[in-house]
Design a protein around this motif. Sequence first.
Motif, mmCIF file in Angstrom:
data_model
loop_
_atom_site.group_PDB
_atom_site.id
_atom_site.type_symbol
_atom_site.label_atom_id
_atom_site.label_comp_id
_atom_site.label_asym_id
_atom_site.label_seq_id
_atom_site.Cartn_x
_atom_site.Cartn_y
_atom_site.Cartn_z
ATOM 1 N N GLU A 1 -2.118 7.781 -2.302
ATOM 2 C CA GLU A 1 -2.369 7.994 -0.884
ATOM 3 C C GLU A 1 -2.513 9.486 -0.638
ATOM 4 O O GLU A 1 -1.884 10.292 -1.333
ATOM 5 C CB GLU A 1 -1.146 7.465 -0.111
ATOM 6 C CG GLU A 1 -1.296 7.455 1.372
ATOM 7 C CD GLU A 1 -2.132 6.269 1.832
ATOM 8 O OE1 GLU A 1 -2.434 5.387 1.007
ATOM 9 O OE2 GLU A 1 -2.467 6.240 3.025
ATOM 10 N N ARG B 1 0.657 -6.977 -4.430
ATOM 11 C CA ARG B 1 0.015 -7.957 -3.560
ATOM 12 C C ARG B 1 -0.015 -9.310 -4.249
ATOM 13 O O ARG B 1 -0.167 -9.378 -5.477
ATOM 14 C CB ARG B 1 -1.417 -7.523 -3.205
ATOM 15 C CG ARG B 1 -1.424 -6.446 -2.147
ATOM 16 C CD ARG B 1 -2.815 -6.017 -1.770
ATOM 17 N NE ARG B 1 -2.748 -4.646 -1.260
ATOM 18 C CZ ARG B 1 -3.790 -3.918 -0.906
ATOM 19 N NH1 ARG B 1 -5.010 -4.429 -1.023
ATOM 20 N NH2 ARG B 1 -3.638 -2.695 -0.471
ATOM 21 N N THR C 1 -6.327 4.276 10.624
ATOM 22 C CA THR C 1 -7.301 5.358 10.792
ATOM 23 C C THR C 1 -8.375 4.936 11.785
ATOM 24 O O THR C 1 -8.734 3.761 11.891
ATOM 25 C CB THR C 1 -7.976 5.727 9.448
ATOM 26 O OG1 THR C 1 -8.254 4.538 8.727
ATOM 27 C CG2 THR C 1 -7.102 6.637 8.621
ATOM 28 N N SER D 1 0.282 3.724 1.725
ATOM 29 C CA SER D 1 0.201 4.330 3.061
ATOM 30 C C SER D 1 1.589 4.442 3.703
ATOM 31 O O SER D 1 1.805 5.282 4.586
ATOM 32 C CB SER D 1 -0.716 3.502 3.959
ATOM 33 O OG SER D 1 -1.986 3.348 3.350
ATOM 34 N N GLN E 1 0.857 -1.190 0.000
ATOM 35 C CA GLN E 1 0.000 0.000 0.000
ATOM 36 C C GLN E 1 0.895 1.242 0.000
ATOM 37 O O GLN E 1 2.023 1.206 0.495
ATOM 38 C CB GLN E 1 -0.901 0.001 1.240
ATOM 39 C CG GLN E 1 -0.127 -0.200 2.536
ATOM 40 C CD GLN E 1 -1.033 -0.362 3.758
ATOM 41 O OE1 GLN E 1 -2.247 -0.271 3.635
ATOM 42 N NE2 GLN E 1 -0.449 -0.582 4.918
ATOM 43 N N GLN F 1 -1.780 3.004 -6.553
ATOM 44 C CA GLN F 1 -2.601 3.721 -5.580
ATOM 45 C C GLN F 1 -2.156 5.166 -5.497
ATOM 46 O O GLN F 1 -1.025 5.501 -5.861
ATOM 47 C CB GLN F 1 -2.432 3.100 -4.178
ATOM 48 C CG GLN F 1 -3.087 1.750 -4.007
ATOM 49 C CD GLN F 1 -3.003 1.264 -2.566
ATOM 50 O OE1 GLN F 1 -2.083 1.609 -1.829
ATOM 51 N NE2 GLN F 1 -3.965 0.441 -2.174
ATOM 52 N N ALA G 1 -6.663 10.799 6.287
ATOM 53 C CA ALA G 1 -5.887 10.107 5.257
ATOM 54 C C ALA G 1 -6.849 9.383 4.339
ATOM 55 O O ALA G 1 -7.997 9.114 4.710
ATOM 56 C CB ALA G 1 -4.911 9.116 5.894
HETATM 57 N N1 DAH Z 1 -4.056 1.469 2.325
HETATM 58 C C1 DAH Z 1 -5.422 1.071 2.153
HETATM 59 C C2 DAH Z 1 -5.486 -0.050 1.142
HETATM 60 O O1 DAH Z 1 -4.536 -0.293 0.478
HETATM 61 C C3 DAH Z 1 -6.241 2.232 1.635
HETATM 62 C C4 DAH Z 1 -6.422 3.270 2.686
HETATM 63 C C5 DAH Z 1 -7.491 3.189 3.539
HETATM 64 C C6 DAH Z 1 -5.524 4.303 2.817
HETATM 65 C C7 DAH Z 1 -7.699 4.144 4.489
HETATM 66 C C8 DAH Z 1 -5.721 5.281 3.775
HETATM 67 C C9 DAH Z 1 -6.821 5.174 4.619
HETATM 68 O O2 DAH Z 1 -4.892 6.315 3.947
HETATM 69 O O3 DAH Z 1 -6.993 6.132 5.566
HETATM 70 O O4 DAH Z 1 -6.501 -0.683 1.045
#
Ligand code: DAH
Length: 331
Positions: A221, A205, A262, A179, A177, A219, A316
């Motif tokens: 972020e 993944r 979160t 993130s 991710q 993605q 986020a």
């Molecule tokens: N990282 C999560 C995913 O890959 C997506 C995500 C969800 C990012 C909530 C965020 C968040 O910053 O607050 O599914």
Amino acid sequence: MTAAQFEKELAELEKFASDAFASAGDSQSLEDMRLEYLGQKGKLTLILRGLSGLDKSERPRIGQLANTVKEKIQVLHDQRKEALYREQLAERLKVDRLDVTLPALGRPLGHLHPLTLITEEIARIFYGMGFSVFEGPEVETDYYNFDALNTPASHPARDEQDTFYTNLGPQVLLRSQTSTAQIRYMEKKENKPPLRIIAPGRVYRNEEINARKYPLFHQVEGLLVDKEVTMGQLRATLAEFLRLLFGKPLRTRFRPDFFPFTEPSAELDSECPFCAGSGCRTCGHRGWLELLGCGMVDPNVLRAVDIDPEEWSGFAFGMGVERLAMIKYGV
Ligand code: DAH
């Protein structure tokens, strides 16, 4: 000469000139012939000279006839000249296939990939809201991908079946991710809050490959940290983002969800832009499309990067780029 003789001579002159021109093989010999018939010392002039010996009453008529013949001969000459020019041009073109004076043929340019296009568009929209772009590495450690993001050691996402681990060491993996960029950005001492970033990039993944899934995807972020940040601001930011991305206001809804980093967490759905919510194939007849995960940054995440959660709060979000591109470009 009598008038009748003049008429005969003029008629003959026309005929001879016509034959002569037709036999001219190039423009030089054609020009020679033109002089021979129409030039100042040419055959027509010669005939006209005898006009003075003609009876006065006949002179105007024969004079006029002579003029007509002259014009006809001129036209015959011009036509032959044009024809010769075309013949020569055709001949030259047969040999000179390459005409370097022609404008060059257009070369087809390539175009940007839809994922590149939409990533640029997403960045442009958030840039307009004061976010800057930050990129983290794709090869990561489990600290950035999990621990610092408040993901417990027992979390199923850590499972080897979901995450690609490398042979560079037990903690080294391909990020699952973007993130991770939250931590990478906030841990730098120069990046103090308030802060706003987006972080686009590839993630990995261990998925089965099919029409909807691939082990590599993209993605974006987003992270905002400031004083007294609210979920209302998160929602308004995302709604405005979607409006700008799809070019029209779309109804949105939050559904409660869970992400370790979160609290509270939500999934943002938007009204399906294709059927305006009435249900179609794209939205699986639900009228809504799941677009992204989001929430208020968990205090533990802020603590992990030495930001005081009593003073600062944030939101986020993370979105899948493929899905947005499919929706926006109708793929
Ligand atoms: N990282 C999560 C995913 O890959 C997506 C995500 C969800 C990012 C909530 C965020 C968040 O910053 O607050 O599914």
